[in-house]
Design an enzyme around this catalytic site. Structure first.
Site, PDB file in Angstrom:
ATOM      1  N   GLU A   1      -9.763   6.261   4.378  1.00 25.74           N
ATOM      2  CA  GLU A   1      -9.113   7.053   5.400  1.00 25.74           C
ATOM      3  C   GLU A   1     -10.118   8.375   5.441  1.00 25.74           C
ATOM      4  OE1 GLU A   1      -5.649   6.884   6.853  1.00 25.74           O
ATOM      5  OE2 GLU A   1      -6.128   7.186   9.401  1.00 25.74           O
TER       6      GLU A   1
ATOM      7  N   LYS B   1       1.293  -0.937  -0.289  1.00 29.63           N
ATOM      8  CA  LYS B   1      -0.248  -0.024   0.089  1.00 29.63           C
ATOM      9  C   LYS B   1       1.012   1.195  -0.306  1.00 29.63           C
ATOM     10  CE  LYS B   1      -2.496   1.810   3.568  1.00 29.63           C
ATOM     11  NZ  LYS B   1      -1.817   3.033   4.067  1.00 29.63           N
TER      12      LYS B   1
HETATM   13  O1  KIV Z   1      -0.127   1.964   8.741  1.00 30.00           O
HETATM   14  C1  KIV Z   1      -2.273   1.796   9.028  1.00 30.00           C
HETATM   15  O2  KIV Z   1      -2.224   1.530  10.018  1.00 30.00           O
HETATM   16  C2  KIV Z   1      -2.541   2.986   7.956  1.00 30.00           C
HETATM   17  C3  KIV Z   1      -4.141   3.117   8.467  1.00 30.00           C
HETATM   18  C4  KIV Z   1      -4.437   3.788   9.346  1.00 30.00           C
HETATM   19  C5  KIV Z   1      -4.462   3.275   7.373  1.00 30.00           C
HETATM   20  O3  KIV Z   1      -2.246   3.031   6.888  1.00 30.00           O
END
Ligand code: KIV
Length: 308
Positions: free
Chosen positions: A194, A125
């Site tokens: 988010e 991600k």
């Molecule tokens: O690092 C994480 O847990 C995230 C979430 C807050 C979306 O990116």
């Protein structure tokens, strides 16, 4: 030449893949998605049927005690990722690219995304939309599945003016949609929204072909992410997002257990007879007889210990 079929051991749960996630969406089944940073959490979440695990850079705050997500390094993220992947037999695991692991160059982006795959993750991600689309393209061209992350993107919280809800006007939601489309054009398979209003998330989801997940983005998405420490009550800090429901109070329970243990040690209630390794009574008697008398040892060392 016929290649041997890759079969899972009998009884092993079937691994969730991008195709599984697409089939969930087609069937209207919402995915359950939590963060995990260690082996036991991954095992428990996997056994509980959670579909997706994010090895989030939120580890900086939840696991390492930093005030924001910027402090965690790629090396640290890979330690968390390997532990989670060892525990996740079924869940789809996403490695979160930490700050500065993809922003500076395509080469960094591909190398670091690849390191998450080598660690066992199924995807990575990245935060950002159009402005990181070329990096996302480089990563997807290298064969790595990418989830984008829009709305409140904690790595740029200074630019956003703090941890604030995003997408509160139609113009802002249109910008979010453009960013999601840029990620789609770069080959991403999904986007995480988010801290955006429910209507904003619905608007974006209706306009993209991506799988759309939400954390604090309401119900009109393909699955819900939460930070496991938030729902388990084990986050040490003051941040309490309004979208969190607590399912346990681990902070209270863990502190109670440590306090009880410390009290037992001080009072001599632990260890008790059942915690001792038994040996042959004859050997025990022999060892006892051979022990230095406490009185002599105390005199020699000026140690006032009276342990018998
Ligand atoms: O690092 C994480 O847990 C995230 C979430 C807050 C979306 O990116």
């Amino acid at each position: 030449m016929t290649l041997p079929a890759q079969t899972a051991p009998p009884g092993a749960p079937k691994k969730v893949t991008v195709a599984t996630l697409a089939s969930f969406r087609a069937r209207g089944r919402r995915a359950a998605f939590v963060t995990a940073y260690d082996y036991p959490t991954a095992v428990f979440a996997d056994r509980a049927g959670v579909d997706m695990l994010l090895v989030g850079d939120s580890a900086a705050m939840t696991m390492l005690g930093y005030p924001n997500t910027l402090g965690v390094s790629m090396d640290e993220m890979l330690i968390f990722a390997r532990a989670v992947c060892r525990g996740a037999k079924r869940a789809f695991v996403i490695g979160d690219m930490p700050f500065l692991s993809y922003q500076a160059s395509d080469e960094d982006a591909v190398r670091n995304a690849g390191a998450f795959l080598v660690a066992g993750c199924d995807a990575v991600k990245c935060e950002g939309g159009a402005r990181v689309a070329s990096r996302v393209r480089a990563i997807t061209d290298a064969g790595v599945a990418v989830m984008g992350h829009l709305g409140l993107t904690p790595q740029s919280q200074a630019q956003l003016g703090g941890y604030r809800v995003q997408g509160k006007t139609l113009a802002a939601v249109q910008r979010l949609t453009d960013d999601a489309l840029a990620l789609q054009g770069a080959g991403a398979f999904a986007v995480l929204l988010e801290a955006v209003p429910a209507e904003a998330a619905a608007y974006v989801r209706e306009r993209v072909d991506l799988l759309v997940y939400g954390i604090g983005a309401g119900p009109h998405v393909d699955g819900q992410l939460v930070i496991s420490h938030d729902i388990l009550g084990s986050f040490v800090g003051e941040i309490r997002p309004r979208f969190i429901r607590r399912y346990a109070e681990l902070d209270v329970e863990v502190e109670r257990a440590f306090r009880a243990y410390a009290d037992d040690v001080r009072a001599g209630r632990f260890p008790a007879a059942e915690h001792l390794y038994p040996i042959d009574p004859e050997h025990e008697a022999e060892i006892r007889a051979a022990r230095t008398p406490v009185v002599l040892r105390s005199a020699a060392t000026k140690d006032l210990s009276t342990i018998a």
